[in-house]
Design an enzyme around this catalytic site. Structure first.
Site, PDB file in Angstrom:
ATOM      1  CB  CYS A   2      15.293  24.210  95.423  1.00 26.69           C
ATOM      2  SG  CYS A   2      15.765  23.643  97.048  1.00 26.69           S
ATOM      3  NE  ARG A  27      12.189  22.828  90.621  1.00 26.95           N
ATOM      4  CZ  ARG A  27      12.545  21.884  89.764  1.00 26.95           C
ATOM      5  NH1 ARG A  27      11.727  21.555  88.807  1.00 26.95           N
ATOM      6  NH2 ARG A  27      13.708  21.295  89.854  1.00 26.95           N
ATOM      7  CD1 TRP A  75      10.660  19.731  99.825  1.00 32.59           C
ATOM      8  CD2 TRP A  75      12.672  18.796  99.682  1.00 32.59           C
ATOM      9  NE1 TRP A  75      10.570  18.467 100.344  1.00 32.59           N
ATOM     10  CE2 TRP A  75      11.787  17.867 100.278  1.00 32.59           C
ATOM     11  CE3 TRP A  75      14.003  18.413  99.506  1.00 32.59           C
ATOM     12  CZ2 TRP A  75      12.185  16.592 100.683  1.00 32.59           C
ATOM     13  CZ3 TRP A  75      14.401  17.150  99.914  1.00 32.59           C
ATOM     14  CH2 TRP A  75      13.500  16.253 100.491  1.00 32.59           C
ATOM     15  CG  ASN A 101      17.194  22.546  92.279  1.00 37.37           C
ATOM     16  OD1 ASN A 101      17.013  21.828  93.269  1.00 37.37           O
ATOM     17  ND2 ASN A 101      16.779  22.212  91.075  1.00 37.37           N
ATOM     18  N   GLY A 102      19.902  21.772  94.393  1.00 39.34           N
ATOM     19  CA  GLY A 102      20.781  20.597  94.333  1.00 39.34           C
ATOM     20  C   GLY A 102      21.493  20.410  95.665  1.00 39.34           C
ATOM     21  CD  GLU A 487      -0.513   6.399  92.291  1.00 41.99           C
ATOM     22  OE1 GLU A 487       0.586   6.037  92.741  1.00 41.99           O
ATOM     23  OE2 GLU A 487      -0.761   7.587  92.045  1.00 41.99           O
ATOM     24  CE  LYS A 491      -1.256  10.372  94.295  1.00 41.94           C
ATOM     25  NZ  LYS A 491      -0.355   9.719  93.404  1.00 41.94           N
ATOM     26  CD  GLU A 494       1.378  11.887  97.007  1.00 41.44           C
ATOM     27  OE1 GLU A 494       2.509  12.382  96.963  1.00 41.44           O
ATOM     28  OE2 GLU A 494       0.863  11.329  96.033  1.00 41.44           O
ATOM     29  CG  HIS A 510       0.652 -14.770 103.920  1.00 44.23           C
ATOM     30  ND1 HIS A 510       0.796 -16.099 104.252  1.00 44.23           N
ATOM     31  CD2 HIS A 510       0.033 -14.747 102.707  1.00 44.23           C
ATOM     32  CE1 HIS A 510       0.321 -16.854 103.261  1.00 44.23           C
ATOM     33  NE2 HIS A 510      -0.157 -16.046 102.315  1.00 44.23           N
ATOM     34  CE  LYS A 609       3.974  16.826  89.834  1.00 46.65           C
ATOM     35  NZ  LYS A 609       3.016  15.769  90.212  1.00 46.65           N
TER      36      LYS A 609
END
Ligand code: M6R
Length: 614
Positions: A2, A27, A75, A101-102, A487, A491, A494, A510, A609
């Site tokens: 947020c 955000r 968010w 925000n939180g 990584e 990428k 997402e 395995h 983010k």
């Protein structure tokens, strides 16, 4: 998560807030909203589900006259993304509007108590509880808004950055912070507040970062005042912002992600500057120089991080162990904090976070410090919470990263971990001077080598067309290239929403090898290093099962070139530096596949983010 923004001054309140929301949209972008108090004391709240542009369309025919305002991009945590759950929330009598925000952990208890007093709620959010509570206290005690906010926050358990405005009071904003970021911009006859400084950097460079437990009283024409929850006044520490406006714009690129990928030669140059001296023979990391004894006596290093930063941490493990001979553990911060960790004063905890605000990493830092460990932060956002909570640290200096998918921050983090490992090895004498000088010399060439790898752009764009419609991908690597595989897979998933798994190449036998068929491409990171012969076998194993292969190889490779379907060449360099280079083709591949699929690469679904909630 947020983003919140607020403004009081003689500028166009609506335009400043909307522009600020666009800057903070990274955000969260589930919904957006704005509350404006007009000079005559009328409070208008406008909200819309989805991105900030939806809010703008909604507001197009509204009366937007205002003296003060607050705004929010969400968010979602409590309650689905919807108009009604969008912020700002207002009190039952319509007197107060609040953005948050939180997360308020005890919201249920507070809500039940307020309902017993006759309060009704319209949304499913924890935030509405907070604004109703403030109003309830204000009416009950017949007090000023700031006193009601202070009283309410004493009853709240959780994380918050809030801003509150009041009908009939076009001259005041009350803001507060606990574990969620909030920064105030002090201009001439105008004051801004925001989750980070990006919404106001073009208006003022003077910023005050709120500390946990502080409440800001922002009044038109009066100097800013900060209070603690016990009503004592807090000192104001004005910092000068280093950020520039061009860093917040796309600069001719279609997306921030592509801009940030292409910025890497210069961001790596900035990251290295002043740290690799005497032509590479000496490595200078202030946080190491200032804490020599800590690093000399360290018995163990524990790295805590999340997501991409955790992948950088894994590379850090290989670097530190091989160069400094100190055992390293790498933990997801979210697991570490609840794992009843065992730490002592000879341990060093390295916390890695681009934003410096990730809630789990911040919590891990606090736990580690409370247990007596020395905590070293690696962050990008100057003034953010993690650098402020750690004993020492190092910035990666790559400039603001706006694309949700981390690219330049990852290479910056790996570069700082490389420099830190070399600096500690220099101190401990665990690497010969000649070896340090050889690696140092190559580090100075890295920006130019990255420029060379970026020339693969057009080839990768064409290659992406072949693989856009694959449903699954496997990314394989060994040693330093294993975290790069993780990584690369992150990428891809997402931003393109394609399932991808990163795996240590040898582990494939395995289990995952069962997945391989003509429909399942493998991306294999296979530079010429001490595990090269081993990974050649893994490449052959994939080929023998009919899988198609994109391989990242060292220029001049002839073996894998004859087995793989496509190869992307990277320049020869010391093994420990390959992750910084080999990750770049993977960033481009994921970017182009997502673009081919028509995805919003800068704002992928469900993501934000900065993850400031658990
Ligand atoms: O700001 P941080 O580095 O603490 O963020 C950690 C993760 O949330 C972040 O790396 C995330 O995984 C990125 N979206 C990856 O591209």
């Amino acid at each position: 998560m947020c983003g919140i923004v607020g403004y009081i001054g003689s500028g166009n309140v609506y335009e400043i807030l909307i522009k600020g929301l666009h800057r903070l949209e990274y955000r969260g972008y589930d919904s957006a909203g704005i509350a404006l108090v007009s000079p005559s004391g009328k409070l208008n709240v406008f909200k819309a589900k989805g991105k900030v542009e939806n809010l703008e369309s909604f507001c197009a025919d509204k009366n937007l006259e205002a003296s003060v305002g607050i705004a929010h991009t969400r968010w979602a945590t409590h309650g689905e993304p919807s108009d009604v759950n969008a912020h700002p929330h207002f009190s039952e009598d319509g007197n107060l509007a609040l953005v948050h925000n939180g997360t308020i952990e005890n919201y249920k208890v507070l809500k039940d108590a307020l309902m017993e007093h006759g309060c009704t709620f319209h949304s499913e959010t924890d935030t509405e509880v907070l604004v109703q509570l403030i109003e309830f206290i204000k009416l009950k005690n017949d007090c000023e808004l700031v006193d009601a906010v202070m009283e309410a926050l004493k009853q709240v358990v959780g994380a918050y950055a809030i801003a509150v405005i009041e009908k009939n009071n076009p001259d005041t904003i009350i803001a507060a912070r606990q574990s969620s970021p909030l920064v105030i911009g002090i201009g001439e006859d105008e004051t801004f507040l925001a989750s980070d400084a990006t919404p106001f950097v073009e208006y003022t460079k003077d910023a005050v970062y709120l500390k946990d437990g502080e409440i800001a009283v922002i009044k038109r024409g009066e100097p800013l005042k900060l209070f603690n929850l016990d009503n004592s006044e807090s000192k104001i520490d004005v910092k000068t912002l280093e950020m520039s406006i061009s860093q917040l714009e796309k600069g001719g690129y279609p997306h921030f992600m592509l801009k940030e990928i292409f910025e890497q030669p210069s961001t790596l140059r900035d990251c290295i500057r002043g740290r690799v001296v005497e032509g590479g023979r000496k490595i200078n990391i202030t946080g190491v120089n200032d804490n020599k004894e800590r690093f000399l006596n360290a018995k163990r290093i524990v790295i805590v991080a999340c997501g991409t930063s955790w992948h950088a941490g894994l590379i850090g493990k290989y670097l530190i162990q091989s160069m400094c001979r100190i055992p390293v553990e790498v933990e997801y911060a979210s697991e570490f904090r609840y794992s009843d960790p065992v730490l002592d004063k000879d341990d060093i905890v390295i916390a890695i976070s681009q934003s410096g605000e990730t809630a789990d990493t911040l919590a891990a830092v606090k736990i580690a410090r409370s247990m007596g460990a020395f905590v070293f932060g690696i962050s990008n956002a100057v003034g953010s919470s993690i650098p402020r909570e750690t004993d020492s640290g190092c910035y990666i200096h790559v400039g603001p990263e706006i694309g949700v998918a981390s690219t330049k921050a990852f290479t910056g983090q790996v570069m700082v971990l490389t420099l830190l490992s070399l600096a500690v090895a220099q101190l401990k004498g665990t690497l010969e001077h000649e070896k340090i000088a050889e690696i140092g010399k190559h580090i100075l060439k890295i920006p130019t080598l990255v420029e060379r790898v970026l020339k693969l752009n057009n080839r990768i764009e064409r290659l992406s067309l072949i693989y856009t419609y694959a449903h699954n991908f496997l990314y394989l690597g060994r040693g330093y290239s294993y975290p790069v595989a993780l990584e690369g897979a992150l990428k891809l998933k997402e931003i393109s929403y394609i399932h991808a798994e990163g795996y240590p190449a040898a582990e494939m036998k395995h289990g995952p090898i069962a997945l391989i068929d003509a429909e399942m491409p493998s991306v294999i990171i296979a530079p010429r290093d001490h595990l090269y012969e081993k990974i050649v076998s893994n490449v052959q194993q994939v080929k023998a099962r009919g899988g198609s292969i994109i391989a990242i190889v060292t220029e001049g490779d002839s073996v894998i070139r004859n087995i793989a379907d496509h190869v992307l060449d990277i320049p020869e360099m010391p093994e420990c530096l390959t992750p910084i280079i080999s990750t770049i083709p993977l960033q481009l591949l994921s970017y182009y596949i997502a673009i081919n699929k028509g995805k919003n690469v800068d704002m992928p679904r469900n993501l934000a983010k900065s993850v400031t909630v658990e």
